[in-house]
Design a protein around this motif. Sequence first.
Motif, PDB file in Angstrom:
ATOM      1  N   LYS A 325       0.898  -1.175  -0.109  1.00 49.60           N
ATOM      2  CA  LYS A 325       0.104  -0.065  -0.141  1.00 49.60           C
ATOM      3  C   LYS A 325       0.892   1.388   0.097  1.00 49.60           C
ATOM      4  O   LYS A 325       0.431   2.261  -0.595  1.00 49.60           O
ATOM      5  CB  LYS A 325      -0.955   0.007   1.195  1.00 49.60           C
ATOM      6  N   TRP A 326       2.007   1.204   0.705  1.00 49.00           N
ATOM      7  CA  TRP A 326       2.717   2.374   0.546  1.00 49.00           C
ATOM      8  C   TRP A 326       3.360   2.428  -0.648  1.00 49.00           C
ATOM      9  O   TRP A 326       3.501   3.664  -1.238  1.00 49.00           O
ATOM     10  CB  TRP A 326       4.012   2.062   1.730  1.00 49.00           C
ATOM     11  N   ALA A 327       3.786   1.429  -1.331  1.00 53.26           N
ATOM     12  CA  ALA A 327       4.415   1.456  -2.687  1.00 53.26           C
ATOM     13  C   ALA A 327       3.379   2.123  -3.650  1.00 53.26           C
ATOM     14  O   ALA A 327       3.699   3.040  -4.554  1.00 53.26           O
ATOM     15  CB  ALA A 327       5.126   0.246  -3.284  1.00 53.26           C
ATOM     16  N   HIS A 328       2.153   1.664  -3.500  1.00 57.29           N
ATOM     17  CA  HIS A 328       1.101   2.149  -4.486  1.00 57.29           C
ATOM     18  C   HIS A 328       0.929   3.531  -4.247  1.00 57.29           C
ATOM     19  O   HIS A 328       0.733   4.419  -5.272  1.00 57.29           O
ATOM     20  CB  HIS A 328      -0.191   1.146  -4.251  1.00 57.29           C
ATOM     21  N   TYR A 329       0.814   4.139  -2.965  1.00 55.48           N
ATOM     22  CA  TYR A 329       0.515   5.414  -2.834  1.00 55.48           C
ATOM     23  C   TYR A 329       1.674   6.542  -3.424  1.00 55.48           C
ATOM     24  O   TYR A 329       1.331   7.645  -3.936  1.00 55.48           O
ATOM     25  CB  TYR A 329       0.333   5.625  -1.389  1.00 55.48           C
ATOM     26  N   TYR A 409      16.876  -0.651   5.065  1.00 63.86           N
ATOM     27  CA  TYR A 409      17.772  -1.825   4.520  1.00 63.86           C
ATOM     28  C   TYR A 409      17.880  -1.421   2.879  1.00 63.86           C
ATOM     29  O   TYR A 409      19.078  -1.537   2.577  1.00 63.86           O
ATOM     30  CB  TYR A 409      17.345  -3.113   4.522  1.00 63.86           C
ATOM     31  N   TYR A 410      16.840  -0.992   2.176  1.00 69.30           N
ATOM     32  CA  TYR A 410      16.766  -0.598   0.812  1.00 69.30           C
ATOM     33  C   TYR A 410      17.178   0.761   0.306  1.00 69.30           C
ATOM     34  O   TYR A 410      17.710   1.096  -0.529  1.00 69.30           O
ATOM     35  CB  TYR A 410      15.646  -0.951   0.120  1.00 69.30           C
ATOM     36  N   CYS A 461      15.614   7.230 -14.559  1.00 67.43           N
ATOM     37  CA  CYS A 461      14.813   8.018 -13.754  1.00 67.43           C
ATOM     38  C   CYS A 461      13.796   7.425 -12.946  1.00 67.43           C
ATOM     39  O   CYS A 461      13.574   7.687 -11.583  1.00 67.43           O
ATOM     40  CB  CYS A 461      14.249   8.972 -14.753  1.00 67.43           C
ATOM     41  N   LYS A 462      13.217   6.153 -13.254  1.00 66.31           N
ATOM     42  CA  LYS A 462      12.388   5.463 -12.718  1.00 66.31           C
ATOM     43  C   LYS A 462      12.992   4.826 -11.420  1.00 66.31           C
ATOM     44  O   LYS A 462      12.620   4.751 -10.118  1.00 66.31           O
ATOM     45  CB  LYS A 462      11.690   4.142 -13.289  1.00 66.31           C
ATOM     46  N   PHE A 463      14.186   4.473 -11.642  1.00 63.78           N
ATOM     47  CA  PHE A 463      15.033   3.748 -10.438  1.00 63.78           C
ATOM     48  C   PHE A 463      15.298   4.750  -9.471  1.00 63.78           C
ATOM     49  O   PHE A 463      15.276   4.607  -8.304  1.00 63.78           O
ATOM     50  CB  PHE A 463      16.350   3.069 -11.070  1.00 63.78           C
ATOM     51  N   ASP A 464      15.803   5.876  -9.922  1.00 62.14           N
ATOM     52  CA  ASP A 464      16.095   6.915  -9.052  1.00 62.14           C
ATOM     53  C   ASP A 464      14.738   7.330  -8.034  1.00 62.14           C
ATOM     54  O   ASP A 464      15.004   7.623  -7.010  1.00 62.14           O
ATOM     55  CB  ASP A 464      16.601   8.203  -9.723  1.00 62.14           C
ATOM     56  N   LYS A 468      14.607   7.187  -4.052  1.00 64.56           N
ATOM     57  CA  LYS A 468      14.200   8.372  -3.435  1.00 64.56           C
ATOM     58  C   LYS A 468      13.039   8.153  -2.305  1.00 64.56           C
ATOM     59  O   LYS A 468      13.031   8.810  -1.326  1.00 64.56           O
ATOM     60  CB  LYS A 468      13.839   9.620  -4.270  1.00 64.56           C
ATOM     61  N   GLU A 469      12.022   7.259  -2.538  1.00 66.39           N
ATOM     62  CA  GLU A 469      10.865   7.011  -2.116  1.00 66.39           C
ATOM     63  C   GLU A 469      11.367   6.440  -0.713  1.00 66.39           C
ATOM     64  O   GLU A 469      10.712   6.494   0.271  1.00 66.39           O
ATOM     65  CB  GLU A 469       9.705   6.328  -2.559  1.00 66.39           C
ATOM     66  N   PHE A 470      12.131   5.465  -1.051  1.00 67.10           N
ATOM     67  CA  PHE A 470      12.801   4.302   0.224  1.00 67.10           C
ATOM     68  C   PHE A 470      13.464   5.423   1.174  1.00 67.10           C
ATOM     69  O   PHE A 470      13.362   5.237   2.481  1.00 67.10           O
ATOM     70  CB  PHE A 470      13.653   3.414  -0.144  1.00 67.10           C
TER      71      PHE A 470
END
Length: 498
Positions: A325-329, A409-410, A461-464, A468-470
Amino acid sequence: MFPNSNLGRPPFSPALLSQQQIINAHNFRNATRSPPVQCGVMKDILRAISGRLEKWDANLMRLQQKDGCWSLSGTIVTGVVTPQSPYVWPFSNLCPVFSPALPSNLGRKRRSDDQSSPYEVKRQRFQSPPTPTSGRSVPFLVDHRNSVPSPGISSLLPLTDYPQNSLKGTGDKLSQQIVDLFCNCQQQSIDLEKKDLCRTQIQREIQRLFPQTRLYLVGSSLNGFGTRYSDADLCLVLKEMPMNQRSEACHILGLIQQLFYRLSYIDRPQLIRAKVPIVKFRDKVSGVEFDLNVNNVVGIRNTFLLRSYASTESRVRPLVLVVKKWAHYHGINDASRGTLNSYSLVLMVLHYLQTLPEPVVPSLQKEYPECFEPTMQLQFVHRRGSNISPYSSLNNSNLGDLLVGFLRYYATEFDWSNSIISIREAKVIPKTNEMEWKNKYICVEEPYDRTNTARAVHEKCKFDMIKKEFVQSWHKLKEKRDLFSILPEAAATECRGR
């Protein structure tokens, strides 16, 4: 003389006389032998007609009455003859009388629901569900569809409806928020039954095209990591041998798409040509969105592998659900847009739990190799998970600490450039120069076929953005210890999503 009679016309040969005409003639002759009519002119007319009929009997027909039946040259023509009323005129352009034995669709266009329809696959007619009002769900069982459980369904039902008091480490606020989120959004038994009812009906329809096939419910709906409104994944198995997904699978899915157009309860069937092609569609009755693939049998195997992980330790499922849910948001849970799919996120969570100083879960493929043999026949795959006992971990961390540790960790520890995530080995594998791993930003090993499940992340850009979100979420959660600081309450309580 009489425009609607046969008087004055040449006599017809017996071969041209219909069965009903012969009977009508006999009935008319009997009618003329009724009590005398008072009118003299009518007497003469009836006498002339009767005489003509007697000539037909003598010269053209060899009719014999045997046991109340009329026969022509020994062949039965019709049933018992009953005299007609003398007031019914028996001739009307010699048109045959409609016989009840004739097909009911004579003289009209055949409808699609006639039993004689040559179609191998007919449009099914279910009761259309009532149009739902806003905020109300459509009852699923209006079609009275009976479910034949998917292999392993009965053994997986106890995994749903996870009791709240069975979860470990719910002492602090953050942990309690995770537990509440999980208990509100976890898939219920009724949700699984809805999906399996639709799977059962679709399997019946597809088996008219491909009789020896089986349709399996796979993915988050069955592995224990689904939510109340998760989409459902289906795998159609024609053979257990590999299939060319670009040609053969696409052709089969094209036929299935045409079949779905004929089914009244299927909405918007769409063929998507990808590395693993699928047909996307929606079940109008339950409202569930489905993705159907052909012969992607590795999806069946990893479904039951993840199911085993979900049942091994009670903290696994709540942690996976909140991470999804966090990743989806935050917009990093959509492979179609170059980010992580849900399967990769689950593997990343399991990998983190395996690599802690005191692991929360082990590598089940190492601990129970006989239960997850890659060549095992599909009909036995779901049975082997029952042989796995719950894992007694020495790690007593609560859910809040595990979530913070996962983000840390990530964000700071994992070496994205040189490492491969592997739950099969329960450790980090060094990246090689093989085509599957070379120049890939994120490498997550599929535990059976050892491909990269995160191959959709192919842009820097997607990887960055993912990294960044982590980092940002880890800093926020570490400081505030409040789930709503990284996942707003409105988004957390919304149970929709994969």
